[in-house]
Write a protein that holds these residues in place. Structure first.
Motif, PDB file in Angstrom:
ATOM      1  N   ARG A  28      56.492  64.323  29.912  1.00  0.00           N
ATOM      2  CA  ARG A  28      55.719  63.157  29.503  1.00  0.00           C
ATOM      3  C   ARG A  28      56.198  62.605  28.159  1.00  0.00           C
ATOM      4  O   ARG A  28      55.403  62.177  27.330  1.00  0.00           O
ATOM      5  CB  ARG A  28      54.236  63.503  29.454  1.00  0.00           C
ATOM      6  N   PRO A  75      57.730  59.747  27.461  1.00  0.00           N
ATOM      7  CA  PRO A  75      57.329  58.361  27.170  1.00  0.00           C
ATOM      8  C   PRO A  75      55.925  58.255  26.574  1.00  0.00           C
ATOM      9  O   PRO A  75      55.690  57.456  25.662  1.00  0.00           O
ATOM     10  CB  PRO A  75      57.411  57.685  28.543  1.00  0.00           C
ATOM     11  N   ALA A  85      55.093  56.820  22.861  1.00  0.00           N
ATOM     12  CA  ALA A  85      54.116  55.749  22.702  1.00  0.00           C
ATOM     13  C   ALA A  85      53.017  56.153  21.728  1.00  0.00           C
ATOM     14  O   ALA A  85      52.574  55.346  20.888  1.00  0.00           O
ATOM     15  CB  ALA A  85      53.506  55.401  24.066  1.00  0.00           C
ATOM     16  N   ALA A 103      57.736  53.838  24.586  1.00  0.00           N
ATOM     17  CA  ALA A 103      57.755  54.505  25.885  1.00  0.00           C
ATOM     18  C   ALA A 103      58.992  54.118  26.683  1.00  0.00           C
ATOM     19  O   ALA A 103      59.621  54.962  27.334  1.00  0.00           O
ATOM     20  CB  ALA A 103      56.485  54.152  26.670  1.00  0.00           C
ATOM     21  N   GLY A 104      59.355  52.844  26.635  1.00  0.00           N
ATOM     22  CA  GLY A 104      60.552  52.404  27.336  1.00  0.00           C
ATOM     23  C   GLY A 104      61.814  53.041  26.805  1.00  0.00           C
ATOM     24  O   GLY A 104      62.697  53.451  27.576  1.00  0.00           O
ATOM     25  N   ALA A 147      61.995  55.948  25.344  1.00  0.00           N
ATOM     26  CA  ALA A 147      61.966  57.352  25.743  1.00  0.00           C
ATOM     27  C   ALA A 147      62.414  57.517  27.181  1.00  0.00           C
ATOM     28  O   ALA A 147      63.165  58.445  27.521  1.00  0.00           O
ATOM     29  CB  ALA A 147      60.560  57.915  25.559  1.00  0.00           C
ATOM     30  N   LEU A 148      61.977  56.619  28.036  1.00  0.00           N
ATOM     31  CA  LEU A 148      62.363  56.695  29.435  1.00  0.00           C
ATOM     32  C   LEU A 148      63.860  56.473  29.599  1.00  0.00           C
ATOM     33  O   LEU A 148      64.543  57.211  30.320  1.00  0.00           O
ATOM     34  CB  LEU A 148      61.579  55.658  30.240  1.00  0.00           C
ATOM     35  N   TRP A 192      67.035  59.058  30.966  1.00  0.00           N
ATOM     36  CA  TRP A 192      67.322  58.677  32.348  1.00  0.00           C
ATOM     37  C   TRP A 192      68.559  59.401  32.847  1.00  0.00           C
ATOM     38  O   TRP A 192      69.577  59.468  32.186  1.00  0.00           O
ATOM     39  CB  TRP A 192      67.534  57.169  32.450  1.00  0.00           C
ATOM     40  N   TYR A 234      59.986  62.379  35.396  1.00  0.00           N
ATOM     41  CA  TYR A 234      58.966  61.547  34.801  1.00  0.00           C
ATOM     42  C   TYR A 234      58.021  60.926  35.825  1.00  0.00           C
ATOM     43  O   TYR A 234      57.381  59.913  35.585  1.00  0.00           O
ATOM     44  CB  TYR A 234      59.619  60.429  33.964  1.00  0.00           C
TER      45      TYR A 234
END
Length: 354
Positions: free
Chosen positions: A288, A290, A294, A333-334, A336-337, A341, A349
């Motif tokens: 978790r 992201p 955030a 959050a973006g 982190a994603l 990736w 995720y």
């Protein structure tokens, strides 16, 4: 080919730390020179005490780097093969800085001295900045050379390097820093579409919102970078990144009271974020991230806004200042994603996105 653990180069932490201490000299000199450009509009010469501080720091860094290479050299070995891990980029940065410095002198002689914003985006200054990033990144390259991701541990020098590079990034983005533009303290009255003067009234708010998003990226991107090769965040990393992104620009513009209060509030929130990160279960960092990123962004900007409210008052409508926090959290959050990736990202995720 990936090196085995036994073949991994020995990282000289003391050597790299000294290199980064020279980096402190360079970064402080950059901000001092920036202060001069902002506060001394009558500046009309290349030969100033602030440039002297910067270029003397570069000479000292060059001499130190030369001594590192010389001590690392084996008898009969060419100097080009005596470069310690991570120092090839340092040499490139030093050479590039010398070239950019000469071009900067020529630029000033032909076109004059930049005054404020134009000094930050001058091509020769940007080239100087790129060379500084190469030099400041020495300890990161040194620590990562030849190491498997699962074996990697951040050295104090490497973490220090990341913080210094964040500070340098804050210098070049100071014109859109949420720490020097306390937008929420300025009065804003929404106007219907078509009202005369609406665009002019909204422009400061547009700049303020953009500043929050870019400053969030400036802080969270290096945080995620340090986490990419380690299972746990380095102790105090959020506080160090926020301090570099906040206090150096605030000092450069002259410690304006409201901006300084906001930086203090954000720093206090960053300390709290580090305390919470230290207690966070590993599963949250693994699955978790992201949501964690955030939360960091939301906490930092809430701390800043709380300080604004105490020091001067918040005059933006609640929809604006709360929206700035939510948008910043979404950017975090973006990032982190995207940073995590990979082939297993969809599985890893699923919980964060579901």
């Amino acid at each position: 080919m990936m090196l085995d653990a036994a073949e991994t180069p020995v990282i000289n932490g003391r050597r790299d730390l000294i290199t980064e201490l020279f980096g402190v000299w360079l970064v402080l000199a950059v901000f001092l020179d920036g202060w001069a450009h902002l506060n001394l509009p009558s500046l009309e010469t290349f030969f100033t005490p602030w440039h002297a501080a910067l270029y003397s720091g570069m000479v000292a860094t060059g001499l130190w780097t030369a001594s590192v290479i010389w001590r690392n050299r084996k008898p009969g070995q060419p100097l080009s093969q005596a470069l310690p891990p991570g120092y090839r980029g340092t040499v490139v940065g030093l050479v590039l800085f010398a070239v950019a410095g000469g071009l900067d002198l020529l630029w000033h002689e032909l076109l004059g001295i930049e005054v404020t914003l134009d000094a930050l985006v001058s091509p020769t200054h940007l080239l100087l900045g790129f060379s500084l990033f190469l030099i400041l990144g020495t300890a990161v390259r040194s620590a990562r050379t030849g190491r498997r991701a699962r074996d990697f541990e951040w050295t104090p020098a490497a973490l220090f390097a990341v913080v210094l590079m964040t500070g340098l990034g804050a210098f070049f983005l100071i014109y859109c820093s949420a720490f020097v533009r306390p937008g929420p303290t300025a009065l804003f009255i929404p106007m219907p579409v078509g009202t005369p003067g609406r665009l002019q009234a909204e422009m400061p708010v547009v700049i303020g919102l953009t500043s929050y998003l870019l400053t969030t990226a400036l802080i969270l991107a290096p945080f995620l970078f340090t986490l990419s090769a380690a299972r746990r965040p380095a102790r105090g990393i959020v506080t160090m990144l926020v301090a570099a992104a906040a206090w150096l620009p605030v000092a450069m513009v002259g410690f304006r009271p409201v901006a300084a209060a906001g930086a203090a509030g954000a720093t206090a929130a960053a300390i709290l974020a580090d305390v919470l990160l230290a207690r966070l279960p590993q599963d949250w960092l693994d699955r978790r991230l992201p949501a964690v990123a955030a939360g960091i962004a939301a906490l930092v900007w809430t701390g800043q806004l709380a300080a604004f409210a105490v020091a001067d008052g918040i005059r933006w409508p609640v929809s604006l200042w709360l929206g700035a926090v939510v948008l910043s959290a979404a950017v975090a959050a973006g990032l982190a994603l995207l940073s995590s990736w990979g082939a297993n990202a969809g599985t890893r995720y699923a919980g964060a996105l579901g």
